[in-house]
Design an enzyme around this catalytic site. Structure first.
Site, PDB file in Angstrom:
ATOM      1  N   LYS A 104       0.833  -1.203   0.000  1.00 39.19           N
ATOM      2  CA  LYS A 104       0.000   0.000   0.000  1.00 39.19           C
ATOM      3  C   LYS A 104       0.867   1.252   0.000  1.00 39.19           C
ATOM      4  O   LYS A 104       0.702   2.142  -0.848  1.00 39.19           O
ATOM      5  CB  LYS A 104      -0.931   0.017   1.217  1.00 39.19           C
ATOM      6  CG  LYS A 104      -1.871   1.220   1.233  1.00 39.19           C
ATOM      7  CD  LYS A 104      -2.624   1.345   2.543  1.00 39.19           C
ATOM      8  CE  LYS A 104      -1.765   2.008   3.603  1.00 39.19           C
ATOM      9  NZ  LYS A 104      -2.536   2.359   4.826  1.00 39.19           N
ATOM     10  N   ASP A 109      -6.273   0.881   0.698  1.00 42.44           N
ATOM     11  CA  ASP A 109      -6.460   1.225   2.102  1.00 42.44           C
ATOM     12  C   ASP A 109      -7.857   0.771   2.517  1.00 42.44           C
ATOM     13  O   ASP A 109      -8.538   0.069   1.772  1.00 42.44           O
ATOM     14  CB  ASP A 109      -6.231   2.723   2.336  1.00 42.44           C
ATOM     15  CG  ASP A 109      -7.340   3.604   1.768  1.00 42.44           C
ATOM     16  OD1 ASP A 109      -8.208   3.088   1.010  1.00 42.44           O
ATOM     17  OD2 ASP A 109      -7.361   4.807   2.089  1.00 42.44           O
TER      18      ASP A 109
END
Length: 258
Positions: free
Chosen positions: A139, A157
């Site tokens: 991420k 996310d």
């Protein structure tokens, strides 16, 4: 960039063919592009290293809080070499408002040292290298690649994962699997902006606990449209547009599909 208290939902079964799913997913993306033409990373930064630090600081807090904290931090430690030599106590005090400051200070010091020792003070430009840095996962790496280097990447996310499942694009919970399945639905060039649009929509409309389905422009395309507030007036009260322009674009898009 992450949120506490995210609840797990069962992703809807859409029974669509792969082609129908791809077409619907891309229609949703086009609507979101109209609503959020200025979608972007909401962390302020002046370099790839500063973005990397901001993402670390964003854990369990808001981007707004991080942006209020980083001007003083980056004025004191603008580059990896500066932060690697930082006094831990001073660093902790500068980042204290973001919470968990002792652990975050350790992470920043380790990150800065690794960037200096292994990459000559320059943040690496590939996912494979980025994820070798301490505390950096896919991420964080995709945020840096997409926003500092212009390399397309999907940022999974809590907002992105929640919306991808609600839209029926995936039923996966694992971020790597979500990234893979959603990425297959869109051209690679769209990945970074797709991430921004879903994150914007998750923060403004498709909330975790009470989505504003009755005021959502993509509701007609969403298999989860029945889970949130259906009454238009009550749903509109749940909207959190960042500006009057954004509110107007939301309203215009909703009228266009109603």
């Amino acid at each position: 960039m992450s949120m506490a208290g995210e609840t797990t939902e069962r992703a809807p079964a859409t029974n669509e063919s792969p082609l129908a799913l791809t077409r619907r997913a891309r229609r949703i993306n086009r609507v979101l592009a109209e609503i959020y033409p200025d979608a972007h990373c909401e962390l302020d930064f002046g370099s790839a290293f500063q973005l990397l630090c901001s993402v670390v600081l964003s854990a369990q807090t808001t981007d707004v809080r991080v942006n209020l904290t980083t001007p003083a931090l980056f004025a004191r430690y603008p580059a990896a070499e500066d932060m690697a030599a930082a006094d831990p106590v001073e660093l902790e005090q500068l980042i204290k408002p973001t919470g968990f400051y002792r652990n975050k200070a350790k992470s920043l010091l380790g990150l800065a040292a690794a960037v200096c020792d292994r990459f000559g003070g320059e943040v690496p430009r590939t996912l494979e290298e980025l994820i070798t840095l301490p505390g950096v996962g896919r991420k964080t790496a995709n945020v840096v690649l997409g926003n500092a280097f212009g390399v397309p990447g999907i940022t999974v996310d809590t907002h992105f994962g929640r919306l991808a499942r609600r839209f029926g694009w995936t039923r996966q919970e694992d971020p790597v699997k979500v990234e893979s399945e959603v990425g297959a639905l869109f051209p690679r060039a769209e990945w970074t902006m797709l991430s921004h649009r879903l994150i914007f929509h998750g923060r403004r409309v498709c909330h975790s606990r009470r989505p504003a389905c009755g005021a959502c422009p993509v509701a007609p395309l969403c298999p989860s449209r029945g889970i949130g507030e259906q009454d238009l007036v009550k749903a509109e009260a749940l909207l959190r547009p960042a500006s009057a322009r954004e509110a107007a674009l939301l309203a215009a898009a909703r009228k266009a599909v109603s």
